[in-house]
Design an enzyme around this catalytic site. Structure first.
Site, short mmCIF file in Angstrom:
data_model
loop_
_atom_site.label_atom_id
_atom_site.label_comp_id
_atom_site.label_asym_id
_atom_site.label_seq_id
_atom_site.Cartn_x
_atom_site.Cartn_y
_atom_site.Cartn_z
N CYS A 62 2.18 5.08 -5.93
CA CYS A 62 2.29 5.33 -4.48
C CYS A 62 2.21 4.02 -3.71
O CYS A 62 2.98 3.78 -2.76
CB CYS A 62 1.17 6.24 -4.00
SG CYS A 62 1.06 7.81 -4.87
N GLN A 69 12.09 -31.12 21.75
CA GLN A 69 12.43 -31.12 20.33
C GLN A 69 11.36 -30.46 19.47
O GLN A 69 11.67 -29.76 18.50
CB GLN A 69 12.70 -32.55 19.86
CG GLN A 69 13.98 -33.12 20.45
CD GLN A 69 14.25 -34.53 19.99
OE1 GLN A 69 13.37 -35.21 19.47
NE2 GLN A 69 15.47 -35.00 20.20
N GLY A 105 -12.18 -2.44 -4.04
CA GLY A 105 -10.92 -2.50 -3.30
C GLY A 105 -9.81 -3.01 -4.19
O GLY A 105 -8.96 -2.25 -4.66
N GLY A 121 -6.96 8.30 -0.15
CA GLY A 121 -8.27 7.70 -0.38
C GLY A 121 -8.40 7.11 -1.77
O GLY A 121 -8.67 7.84 -2.74
N GLY A 137 0.86 -20.84 24.64
CA GLY A 137 -0.32 -21.47 25.24
C GLY A 137 -1.43 -20.45 25.48
O GLY A 137 -1.61 -19.53 24.68
N GLU A 147 -2.95 -2.83 0.79
CA GLU A 147 -1.84 -2.64 -0.16
C GLU A 147 -1.75 -3.79 -1.15
O GLU A 147 -0.67 -4.25 -1.51
CB GLU A 147 -0.50 -2.52 0.59
CG GLU A 147 -0.50 -1.51 1.70
CD GLU A 147 -0.26 -0.11 1.20
OE1 GLU A 147 -0.03 0.06 -0.01
OE2 GLU A 147 -0.33 0.81 2.03
N ASN A 196 3.07 1.11 -4.58
CA ASN A 196 4.32 0.36 -4.70
C ASN A 196 5.34 0.79 -3.65
O ASN A 196 6.07 -0.02 -3.10
CB ASN A 196 4.88 0.60 -6.11
CG ASN A 196 5.47 -0.63 -6.68
OD1 ASN A 196 5.00 -1.74 -6.41
ND2 ASN A 196 6.53 -0.46 -7.43
N ARG A 206 4.11 -0.59 -0.22
CA ARG A 206 4.29 -2.05 -0.14
C ARG A 206 5.72 -2.40 0.17
O ARG A 206 6.00 -3.38 0.87
CB ARG A 206 3.93 -2.68 -1.49
CG ARG A 206 2.46 -2.79 -1.71
CD ARG A 206 2.14 -3.16 -3.13
NE ARG A 206 0.73 -2.97 -3.35
CZ ARG A 206 0.17 -2.73 -4.52
NH1 ARG A 206 0.92 -2.65 -5.60
NH2 ARG A 206 -1.12 -2.57 -4.61
C1 LIG Z 1 -7.00 -1.63 8.27
C2 LIG Z 1 -7.06 -1.26 6.82
C3 LIG Z 1 -6.53 -0.06 6.40
C4 LIG Z 1 -6.64 0.34 5.05
N1 LIG Z 1 -6.12 1.56 4.66
C5 LIG Z 1 -6.37 2.01 3.39
C6 LIG Z 1 -5.97 3.33 2.99
O1 LIG Z 1 -5.34 4.08 3.75
N2 LIG Z 1 -6.32 3.76 1.75
C7 LIG Z 1 -7.00 2.97 0.86
O2 LIG Z 1 -7.28 3.44 -0.25
N3 LIG Z 1 -7.39 1.71 1.20
C8 LIG Z 1 -7.07 1.21 2.45
N4 LIG Z 1 -7.47 -0.07 2.82
C9 LIG Z 1 -8.25 -0.87 1.87
C10 LIG Z 1 -7.51 -2.05 1.28
O3 LIG Z 1 -6.52 -1.62 0.39
C11 LIG Z 1 -8.54 -2.98 0.64
O4 LIG Z 1 -9.26 -3.58 1.70
C12 LIG Z 1 -7.93 -4.04 -0.24
O5 LIG Z 1 -7.45 -3.48 -1.44
C13 LIG Z 1 -8.93 -5.16 -0.59
O6 LIG Z 1 -10.12 -4.62 -1.05
P1 LIG Z 1 -11.52 -5.14 -0.44
O7 LIG Z 1 -11.43 -5.10 1.06
O8 LIG Z 1 -12.59 -4.34 -1.10
O9 LIG Z 1 -11.61 -6.65 -0.86
P2 LIG Z 1 -12.10 -7.23 -2.28
O10 LIG Z 1 -11.41 -6.52 -3.38
O11 LIG Z 1 -13.61 -7.22 -2.30
O12 LIG Z 1 -11.58 -8.72 -2.18
C14 LIG Z 1 -12.27 -9.76 -1.45
C15 LIG Z 1 -11.52 -11.05 -1.71
O13 LIG Z 1 -11.55 -11.32 -3.11
C16 LIG Z 1 -10.24 -11.55 -3.57
N5 LIG Z 1 -10.13 -11.13 -4.96
C17 LIG Z 1 -10.33 -9.90 -5.49
N6 LIG Z 1 -10.09 -9.91 -6.81
C18 LIG Z 1 -9.72 -11.17 -7.12
C19 LIG Z 1 -9.34 -11.82 -8.33
N7 LIG Z 1 -9.25 -11.14 -9.48
N8 LIG Z 1 -9.04 -13.14 -8.29
C20 LIG Z 1 -9.10 -13.83 -7.13
N9 LIG Z 1 -9.43 -13.27 -5.95
C21 LIG Z 1 -9.75 -11.97 -5.95
C22 LIG Z 1 -9.37 -10.73 -2.67
O14 LIG Z 1 -8.01 -11.15 -2.72
C23 LIG Z 1 -10.03 -11.00 -1.33
O15 LIG Z 1 -9.60 -12.23 -0.84
C24 LIG Z 1 -7.30 -0.50 4.14
C25 LIG Z 1 -7.81 -1.74 4.57
C26 LIG Z 1 -7.70 -2.12 5.89
C27 LIG Z 1 -8.26 -3.44 6.33
#
Ligand SMILES: Cc1cc2nc3c(=O)[nH]c(=O)nc-3n(C[C@H](O)[C@H](O)[C@H](O)COP(=O)(O)OP(=O)(O)OC[C@H]3O[C@@H](n4cnc5c(N)ncnc54)[C@H](O)[C@@H]3O)c2cc1C
Length: 387
Positions: A241, A282, A140, A133, A342, A366, A243, A246
């Site tokens: 972790c 082609q 995020g 978590g 399709g 990640e 890393n 990923r």
């Molecule tokens: C199915 C699923 C499983 C997951 N599992 C886990 C898990 O087990 N543990 C855990 O901790 N998390 C987990 N996550 C969370 C995931 O790591 C986050 O969703 C991810 O880090 C992005 O954060 P956010 O969704 O809050 O997007 P945001 O951070 O709000 O980003 C929104 C958009 O803004 C862009 N953005 C952000 N900062 C910048 C910047 N500086 N410059 C330009 N663009 C930017 C992002 O690239 C994205 O396009 C999971 C997510 C999903 C969808």
């Protein structure tokens, strides 16, 4: 006809043991996962406990870790296992990545001897499941802003906050939770059932439906001093972790792409349009050739990064290169394969649309593709453009 990977003589880069591991995981996927995964996806349910035991019995949970019941395999072997699992479904690879590379790795790398003895053997066997978590509803890409706190009360710790999008959350026996303390960000092991700790599933997902994704709520969760991971200090702990996980995605995404490409090649050979097989046109062959090139390049990159990891020289920037390239290209391959199928391509009868929508999540978790671009950009220019 030649297999897409054979075009690149990929097997010549692998040891016999690595090829055997790939075959073992492929067999498990063929027997236990592929026949059911479209139904799990459609129902939005996963028999995570049974699957964890099955995957534990073949040694893929924490397989790249040494000791404590873990298999101690090399990075390429681990990558190939991820490739096979994600060839079945990204949700299955997510289960294994979170268990092995996030939850188990955090305990293995930063835990006390007692924590390792308590959790790792049972997690390697798939008898216990873990989650990780870090992400919160408002943080995020920028986990440094997290609001979850851990405050000292006597020798205990009391945790408050919410974690969002947590894979394996509601099926976990232990959650590795990252929280802000007076001493910076620290990691805590929160056993399921601890008073004040709840995990509820996030519904209505269109992606990774064969995967458990949960919200964790920590409302005055009281933990003993020994619940803290002693060796993790600051954001470097969770980022270390991530890393690891990923790296698995670098291979895994190519597994999903390979499954799409194999499906599209078979379909194009059988489907007749304008009284000729689709494969004989082609435009079709150009699509297939372009996809095979990106797939092969992605696989070569994955194996190269794996060898660097085994040599102990792989850098986080190189992992970003692999994750950015391979997930982006896998998604492109999945979309292009979908066009070849399709209308049939939009159904769960074929795996392509499932892989395609799953890869949308893989592109985001990640570290999003944008964040990995910024990591590479910083490496190239010396300038951090995150803020
Ligand atoms: C199915 C699923 C499983 C997951 N599992 C886990 C898990 O087990 N543990 C855990 O901790 N998390 C987990 N996550 C969370 C995931 O790591 C986050 O969703 C991810 O880090 C992005 O954060 P956010 O969704 O809050 O997007 P945001 O951070 O709000 O980003 C929104 C958009 O803004 C862009 N953005 C952000 N900062 C910048 C910047 N500086 N410059 C330009 N663009 C930017 C992002 O690239 C994205 O396009 C999971 C997510 C999903 C969808």
């Amino acid at each position: 006809m030649i297999e897409p990977t054979a075009l690149f003589a990929l097997d010549t880069l692998l040891t016999e043991e690595e090829r055997e591991i790939r075959t073992t995981v492929r067999r498990v996927c063929d027997r236990e996962i592929r026949p059911h995964v479209a139904d799990w996806f459609e129902a939005g349910e996963l028999p995570a406990r049974e699957l964890a035991r099955t995957l534990g019995s073949v040694g893929v949970l924490g397989m790249h870790l040494e000791g404590y019941g873990c298999a101690g395999m090399g990075a390429v072997s681990y990558g190939l296992a991820c490739l096979e699992l994600e060839g079945a479904d990204s949700g299955l690879r997510s289960l294994v990545s979170v268990q092995g590379s996030l939850a188990m790795y955090a305990i293995w790398k930063y835990g006390s001897e007692e924590q390792k003895q308590e959790w790792l053997p049972a997690m390697a066997a798939g008898e216990r499941i873990g989650c990780f978590g870090l992400t919160e509803p408002d943080f995020g890409s920028d986990p440094a802003g997290m609001r979850t706190t851990a405050k000292r009360e006597g020798t205990d710790w009391v945790l408050n906050g919410t974690k969002m999008w947590i894979t394996n959350g509601s099926v976990s026996d232990v959650a590795v939770v990252w929280a802000r303390t007076d001493d910076g960000i620290r990691g805590f092991l929160v056993p399921a059932g601890t008073p004040g700790f709840t995990a509820s599933d996030i519904k209505h997902k269109i992606s990774l439906r064969a995967s458990v994704t949960s919200e964790l709520v920590l409302d005055g969760v009281r933990l003993p001093a020994e619940a803290m991971l002693p060796e993790a200090r600051g954001l470097r702990g969770p980022l270390g972790c991530l890393n690891e996980a990923r790296f698995g995605i670098v291979f895994g995404a190519m597994g999903a792409a390979l499954d799409c490409l194999q499906t599209a090649i078979a379909y194009a050979g059988e489907r007749e349009v304008f009284a000729k097989p689709l494969s004989s046109f082609q435009l079709t062959q150009e699509k297939l050739a372009d996809m095979a090139l990106e797939l092969g390049k992605g696989l070569l990159l994955a194996v190269h990064l794996g060898r660097l990891k085994e040599a102990g020289t792989l850098t986080p920037e190189q992992v970003s290169v692999g994750k950015l390239n391979n997930v982006r290209e896998a998604l492109e391959i999945a979309r292009k394969c979908r066009t070849l199928l399709g209308a049939s391509g939009i159904t769960l009868e074929y795996p392509v649309i499932r892989h395609s929508v799953n890869l949308e999540s893989v592109l985001t978790y990640e570290g999003t593709s944008e964040i990995h671009s910024l990591v590479v950009g910083k490496a190239l220019t010396g300038v951090a453009a995150f803020k």
